[in-house]
Design a protein around this motif. Sequence first.
Motif, PDB file in Angstrom:
ATOM      1  N   LEU A 172       0.831  -1.206   0.000  1.00 52.46           N
ATOM      2  CA  LEU A 172       0.000   0.000   0.000  1.00 52.46           C
ATOM      3  C   LEU A 172       0.868   1.259   0.000  1.00 52.46           C
ATOM      4  O   LEU A 172       0.497   2.269  -0.605  1.00 52.46           O
ATOM      5  N   SER A 173       2.037   1.202   0.641  1.00 52.77           N
ATOM      6  CA  SER A 173       2.964   2.337   0.627  1.00 52.77           C
ATOM      7  C   SER A 173       3.408   2.651  -0.791  1.00 52.77           C
ATOM      8  O   SER A 173       3.483   3.817  -1.191  1.00 52.77           O
ATOM      9  N   ALA A 174       3.728   1.608  -1.557  1.00 53.92           N
ATOM     10  CA  ALA A 174       4.153   1.806  -2.948  1.00 53.92           C
ATOM     11  C   ALA A 174       3.023   2.430  -3.769  1.00 53.92           C
ATOM     12  O   ALA A 174       3.254   3.313  -4.604  1.00 53.92           O
ATOM     13  N   ILE A 175       1.794   1.997  -3.518  1.00 53.20           N
ATOM     14  CA  ILE A 175       0.645   2.508  -4.258  1.00 53.20           C
ATOM     15  C   ILE A 175       0.372   3.968  -3.910  1.00 53.20           C
ATOM     16  O   ILE A 175       0.187   4.806  -4.790  1.00 53.20           O
ATOM     17  N   THR A 176       0.361   4.293  -2.614  1.00 53.28           N
ATOM     18  CA  THR A 176       0.087   5.680  -2.219  1.00 53.28           C
ATOM     19  C   THR A 176       1.230   6.617  -2.624  1.00 53.28           C
ATOM     20  O   THR A 176       0.991   7.789  -2.929  1.00 53.28           O
ATOM     21  N   SER A 177       2.452   6.097  -2.644  1.00 54.84           N
ATOM     22  CA  SER A 177       3.581   6.908  -3.133  1.00 54.84           C
ATOM     23  C   SER A 177       3.376   7.258  -4.603  1.00 54.84           C
ATOM     24  O   SER A 177       3.627   8.398  -5.024  1.00 54.84           O
ATOM     25  N   TYR A 178       2.914   6.286  -5.375  1.00 54.03           N
ATOM     26  CA  TYR A 178       2.633   6.529  -6.796  1.00 54.03           C
ATOM     27  C   TYR A 178       1.520   7.568  -6.934  1.00 54.03           C
ATOM     28  O   TYR A 178       1.595   8.472  -7.775  1.00 54.03           O
ATOM     29  N   MET A 179       0.498   7.470  -6.105  1.00 52.47           N
ATOM     30  CA  MET A 179      -0.602   8.435  -6.144  1.00 52.47           C
ATOM     31  C   MET A 179      -0.119   9.838  -5.826  1.00 52.47           C
ATOM     32  O   MET A 179      -0.537  10.816  -6.453  1.00 52.47           O
ATOM     33  N   LYS A 180       0.790   9.966  -4.849  1.00 51.28           N
ATOM     34  CA  LYS A 180       1.295  11.281  -4.466  1.00 51.28           C
ATOM     35  C   LYS A 180       2.174  11.897  -5.554  1.00 51.28           C
ATOM     36  O   LYS A 180       2.294  13.113  -5.641  1.00 51.28           O
ATOM     37  N   GLU A 181       2.782  11.050  -6.379  1.00 50.93           N
ATOM     38  CA  GLU A 181       3.614  11.547  -7.476  1.00 50.93           C
ATOM     39  C   GLU A 181       2.784  11.876  -8.718  1.00 50.93           C
ATOM     40  O   GLU A 181       3.216  12.656  -9.565  1.00 50.93           O
ATOM     41  N   TYR A 183      -0.799  12.631  -8.677  1.00 49.83           N
ATOM     42  CA  TYR A 183      -2.136  13.077  -8.290  1.00 49.83           C
ATOM     43  C   TYR A 183      -2.749  14.071  -9.268  1.00 49.83           C
ATOM     44  O   TYR A 183      -3.967  14.239  -9.323  1.00 49.83           O
ATOM     45  N   LYS A 184      -1.931  14.747 -10.073  1.00 47.89           N
ATOM     46  CA  LYS A 184      -2.457  15.727 -11.028  1.00 47.89           C
ATOM     47  C   LYS A 184      -3.118  15.055 -12.226  1.00 47.89           C
ATOM     48  O   LYS A 184      -3.902  15.676 -12.931  1.00 47.89           O
ATOM     49  N   LYS A 185      -2.793  13.799 -12.451  1.00 44.31           N
ATOM     50  CA  LYS A 185      -3.308  13.068 -13.611  1.00 44.31           C
ATOM     51  C   LYS A 185      -4.677  12.464 -13.297  1.00 44.31           C
ATOM     52  O   LYS A 185      -5.089  12.368 -12.144  1.00 44.31           O
ATOM     53  N   GLU A 186      -5.354  12.041 -14.350  1.00 42.01           N
ATOM     54  CA  GLU A 186      -6.586  11.271 -14.146  1.00 42.01           C
ATOM     55  C   GLU A 186      -6.175   9.907 -13.624  1.00 42.01           C
ATOM     56  O   GLU A 186      -5.410   9.180 -14.270  1.00 42.01           O
ATOM     57  N   LEU A 187      -6.649   9.553 -12.452  1.00 37.93           N
ATOM     58  CA  LEU A 187      -6.137   8.364 -11.769  1.00 37.93           C
ATOM     59  C   LEU A 187      -7.306   7.553 -11.207  1.00 37.93           C
ATOM     60  O   LEU A 187      -7.707   7.729 -10.059  1.00 37.93           O
ATOM     61  N   GLU A 225      -4.597  18.524  -0.119  1.00 35.78           N
ATOM     62  CA  GLU A 225      -3.422  19.022   0.600  1.00 35.78           C
ATOM     63  C   GLU A 225      -2.627  19.993  -0.272  1.00 35.78           C
ATOM     64  O   GLU A 225      -2.203  21.062   0.179  1.00 35.78           O
ATOM     65  N   HIS A 226      -2.439  19.632  -1.535  1.00 36.94           N
ATOM     66  CA  HIS A 226      -1.709  20.503  -2.461  1.00 36.94           C
ATOM     67  C   HIS A 226      -2.538  21.738  -2.814  1.00 36.94           C
ATOM     68  O   HIS A 226      -1.999  22.847  -2.909  1.00 36.94           O
ATOM     69  N   GLU A 240      -8.202  27.353 -11.756  1.00 36.13           N
ATOM     70  CA  GLU A 240      -6.881  26.843 -12.141  1.00 36.13           C
ATOM     71  C   GLU A 240      -6.325  25.893 -11.086  1.00 36.13           C
ATOM     72  O   GLU A 240      -5.711  24.867 -11.404  1.00 36.13           O
ATOM     73  N   ILE A 241      -6.545  26.237  -9.817  1.00 29.80           N
ATOM     74  CA  ILE A 241      -6.079  25.364  -8.738  1.00 29.80           C
ATOM     75  C   ILE A 241      -6.757  24.003  -8.825  1.00 29.80           C
ATOM     76  O   ILE A 241      -6.113  22.956  -8.667  1.00 29.80           O
ATOM     77  N   ALA A 242      -8.050  24.018  -9.097  1.00 24.41           N
ATOM     78  CA  ALA A 242      -8.785  22.762  -9.248  1.00 24.41           C
ATOM     79  C   ALA A 242      -8.192  21.927 -10.376  1.00 24.41           C
ATOM     80  O   ALA A 242      -7.894  20.736 -10.199  1.00 24.41           O
ATOM     81  N   PHE A 243      -7.983  22.545 -11.530  1.00 23.36           N
ATOM     82  CA  PHE A 243      -7.451  21.837 -12.697  1.00 23.36           C
ATOM     83  C   PHE A 243      -6.026  21.355 -12.450  1.00 23.36           C
ATOM     84  O   PHE A 243      -5.682  20.210 -12.777  1.00 23.36           O
ATOM     85  N   ASN A 244      -5.197  22.209 -11.850  1.00 22.20           N
ATOM     86  CA  ASN A 244      -3.787  21.860 -11.622  1.00 22.20           C
ATOM     87  C   ASN A 244      -3.597  20.722 -10.630  1.00 22.20           C
ATOM     88  O   ASN A 244      -2.549  20.072 -10.616  1.00 22.20           O
ATOM     89  N   ASN A 245      -4.602  20.489  -9.789  1.00 22.90           N
ATOM     90  CA  ASN A 245      -4.475  19.450  -8.770  1.00 22.90           C
ATOM     91  C   ASN A 245      -5.352  18.227  -9.028  1.00 22.90           C
ATOM     92  O   ASN A 245      -5.608  17.438  -8.110  1.00 22.90           O
TER      93      ASN A 245
END
Length: 275
Positions: A172-181, A183-187, A225-226, A240-245
């Motif tokens: 789960l750490s590996a997965i959440t790390s990927y999400m944090k890197e 997060y701006k993309k459609e995920l 958070e971002h 813009e903040i919504a789109f960027n995050n």
Amino acid sequence: MEYTHEIIMPNDDIPFKMFLFEGKDGNYVRQKHWHRSVEIFALFEGELEFYINEIRYPLQPGEFMLVNSNEIHSILSPKKNQTVVLQIPLATFEKYYTDERFIYFSHSSRLQDEEVMRLIREMYLAYQEKKCGYGLKVQSQFYMLVYLLVTKYRKTEVNEDLIRHNKNLNKLSAITSYMKENYKKELSLESLAKIFGYSPTYLSRMFQKYAKTNYKTCLDNIRLEHAAKDLMNTEITIGEIAFNNGFANSKAFAKVFQAKYGMLPSEFRKCKMGT
């Protein structure tokens, strides 16, 4: 209550992270979270209360608390305190893993407590003063500390349930790390499950069982958070903040933001800006 995964980066000039505890002023609670690093809280003044895997550990001056990799923990800091925190990358102990690629340290007090506290105090003072050669001094003391941990505090016999739990939190750490890197993309849950070789149903259960939350809430919280930082530190428009995050639009952003913070993004910005 959901558990959050924390990513830890060492200080720029030493191979671990060292700092004064952010709850030093008291009236502070750090909610349940986990990380891969081994963490030490050395309490010199005041008091702290730890909860590790639901077990309470009160801490008094002259004592330290060791938090193992992937242990769910929270911290209560009711009063002012002076606490030095060390966060040590798990790879530091690689040569001392068990056959299951695992290492575990005891929480119980030992006669070596005094020596551990002395080392941490001297490391922190040397790091703050930054005199000529401070890096060499700090690292020499750090490796003496690591020596004490692996010779006096390491447990060589660990039950299978603990090893299994650790492996699942590693995943789960590996997965959440990927999400944090990313997060701006459609995920989507489906796309993330495919990346890590799981079914969407299995991945969803992992979040529920080990993070005590669902996938969408976890992703929204990372994005929020971002976004909150952008609201406080930039003049970028809310759209813009919504789109960027990674949010679909400002309406979707406002909805989850209000649910978490109890106010709209525009109100939050005004409050933080003092206007």
